[in-house]
Design an enzyme around this catalytic site. Structure first.
Site, PDB file in Angstrom:
ATOM      1  N   LEU A   2       0.843  -1.193   0.000  1.00  0.00           N
ATOM      2  CA  LEU A   2       0.000   0.000   0.000  1.00  0.00           C
ATOM      3  C   LEU A   2       0.876   1.240   0.000  1.00  0.00           C
ATOM      4  O   LEU A   2       1.980   1.248   0.562  1.00  0.00           O
ATOM      5  CB  LEU A   2      -0.920   0.004   1.224  1.00  0.00           C
ATOM      6  CG  LEU A   2      -1.859  -1.200   1.343  1.00  0.00           C
ATOM      7  CD1 LEU A   2      -2.929  -0.937   2.402  1.00  0.00           C
ATOM      8  CD2 LEU A   2      -2.504  -1.575   0.026  1.00  0.00           C
ATOM      9  N   ASN A   7       4.556  -7.678   6.509  1.00  0.00           N
ATOM     10  CA  ASN A   7       5.499  -7.095   7.477  1.00  0.00           C
ATOM     11  C   ASN A   7       4.907  -5.908   8.242  1.00  0.00           C
ATOM     12  O   ASN A   7       5.646  -5.093   8.792  1.00  0.00           O
ATOM     13  CB  ASN A   7       6.763  -6.638   6.732  1.00  0.00           C
ATOM     14  CG  ASN A   7       6.461  -5.522   5.733  1.00  0.00           C
ATOM     15  OD1 ASN A   7       5.376  -5.474   5.183  1.00  0.00           O
ATOM     16  ND2 ASN A   7       7.411  -4.630   5.518  1.00  0.00           N
ATOM     17  N   GLU A   8       3.578  -5.800   8.291  1.00  0.00           N
ATOM     18  CA  GLU A   8       2.940  -4.608   8.857  1.00  0.00           C
ATOM     19  C   GLU A   8       3.456  -4.249  10.251  1.00  0.00           C
ATOM     20  O   GLU A   8       3.668  -3.069  10.556  1.00  0.00           O
ATOM     21  CB  GLU A   8       1.410  -4.793   8.925  1.00  0.00           C
ATOM     22  CG  GLU A   8       0.685  -4.544   7.621  1.00  0.00           C
ATOM     23  CD  GLU A   8       0.768  -5.701   6.628  1.00  0.00           C
ATOM     24  OE1 GLU A   8       1.473  -6.686   6.902  1.00  0.00           O
ATOM     25  OE2 GLU A   8       0.132  -5.603   5.569  1.00  0.00           O
ATOM     26  N   GLY A  16       0.998  -5.183   1.360  1.00  0.00           N
ATOM     27  CA  GLY A  16      -0.039  -5.197   0.332  1.00  0.00           C
ATOM     28  C   GLY A  16       0.399  -5.893  -0.948  1.00  0.00           C
ATOM     29  O   GLY A  16      -0.427  -6.458  -1.670  1.00  0.00           O
TER      30      GLY A  16
END
Ligand SMILES: CCCCC/C=C\C/C=C\CC/C=C/CC(=O)SCCNC(=O)CCNC(=O)[C@H](O)C(C)(C)COP(=O)(O)OP(=O)(O)OC[C@H]1O[C@@H](n2cnc3c(N)ncnc32)[C@H](O)[C@@H]1OP(=O)(O)O
Length: 302
Positions: A108, A177-178, A153
């Site tokens: 994202l 990996n957020e 994303g």
């Protein structure tokens, strides 16, 4: 609403025949990146579609340099291209890949989630939801030819396809990996990962924000095949033949059977999910974490 209007405008202005190659002009045949001629490419500034209607599939190339970050405009263009292919009976499959060397998608677009207002966050998140739903539930066979790194994303996009071929390059890590950014993968990212690699692997990967290099990604089942870098596109085409040999209605109904419960969870709570996202992303601490992360990406260069 804004997304629907944006998509109508983009549909009119962007989806005209698109011919690639040095000196190519619309309406003419030109050379394409993988060799051979592009008979009738179409697309938009950020999405190049190379159709092969005789073979029943099209290659969708993401080209939003430098890193194919999923901006609102890019998401919208991808949706439009996908809808166009889905509504054309000549197409039974797509291969999604990248035109940006070394990058499948950086996920994202952090700039869409940082320093903007709640209305923008809501519009952006709705587009993210829409892209996932469309890819995840597409009646087309969707194969990802992953020719670069694909965090967050970018990984979700790959996980939404039916089969993933990853180029064997240690730099091409893939994963959600957020947490490394100080943010949380929403439940439908998590569900998509769990459906692919199982609960235990997903739990560890999500908490630690793991990005898996190719051999590891293959071992845990995040991708289905790892091949030498120069064979990603041909491997994706080979595997496609196997998927297209299955009677279409039976395969599609089976896909729906497998995926609908996961998609329905989001469909039932779409508005609540948007509100959750807007609340979460608007927090001062989250905004600060995202700014710091973007700053680190910049500093890495200097
Ligand atoms: C309990 C309550 C729960 C509530 C939960 C509710 C909702 C959930 C909330 C939030 C979830 C939001 C989900 C987000 C998922 C995402 O996808 S976040 C994005 C994650 N992506 C990354 O971490 C990748 C970051 N990028 C990189 O690591 C590297 O750029 C790269 C991809 C490995 C490429 O490296 P390379 O060296 O080739 O390039 P550069 O790093 O120099 O980058 C070039 C240029 O591009 C900019 N950029 C990179 N990535 C992004 C990005 N994702 N978005 C925007 N811009 C990006 C980078 O800053 C450079 O810019 P420049 O300096 O201006 O040239």
């Amino acid at each position: 609403m804004a997304l629907a209007v944006g998509m109508r405008v983009l549909t009119r202005s962007l989806l005209r025949p698109w011919v690639r190659g040095p000196g190519a002009t619309p309406g003419r045949t030109g050379p394409v990146a993988g060799g051979g001629d592009c008979v009738r490419c179409f697309g938009s500034p950020r999405v190049l579609v190379e159709p092969d209607p005789a073979a029943g599939f099209a290659v969708m190339k993401m080209r939003n340099p430098p890193v194919n970050s999923l901006s609102l405009e890019f998401l919208t263009e991808m949706l439009i291209s996908l809808e166009k292919l889905e509504s054309d009976k000549a197409f039974h499959a797509i291969i999604i890949t990248s035109d940006c060397p070394g990058i499948f998608s950086a996920g994202l677009d952090l700039k869409e989630m940082c320093g903007r207002d709640p209305t923008h966050y809501a519009e952006y998140w709705k587009a993210v939801q829409e892209l996932w739903l469309r890819f995840y539930l597409s009646h087309l066979v969707v194969i990802s030819a992953i020719n670069g790194v694909s965090p967050a994303g970018g990984c979700l996009l790959a996980l939404s396809s039916d089969y993933r071929v990853l180029a064997d390059n240690p730099k091409y890590a893939i994963g959600l990996n957020e947490t490394l950014l100080g943010i949380v993968a929403p439940f439908w990212f998590k569900d998509t990962l769990v459906n692919t690699v199982g609960h235990r692997v997903a739990e560890r990967a999500l908490q630690l924000g793991l990005l898996f290099p190719p051999a590891e990604a293959l071992r845990v089942g995040m991708v289905d095949q790892v091949v030498p870098e120069d064979q990603v596109q041909s491997a994706a085409r080979s595997v496609l033949a196997q998927w297209l040999a299955i009677p279409g209605h039976a395969r599609q109904l089976t896909k729906t059977l497998m995926r609908k419960p996961t998609a329905d969870r989001l469909l039932k709570e779409r508005d609540a999910d948007i509100q959750n996202f807007v609340r979460f992303i608007s927090r001062d601490a989250i905004q600060k974490a995202l700014r710091t992360y973007l700053e680190k990406l910049k500093q890495k260069k200097s």
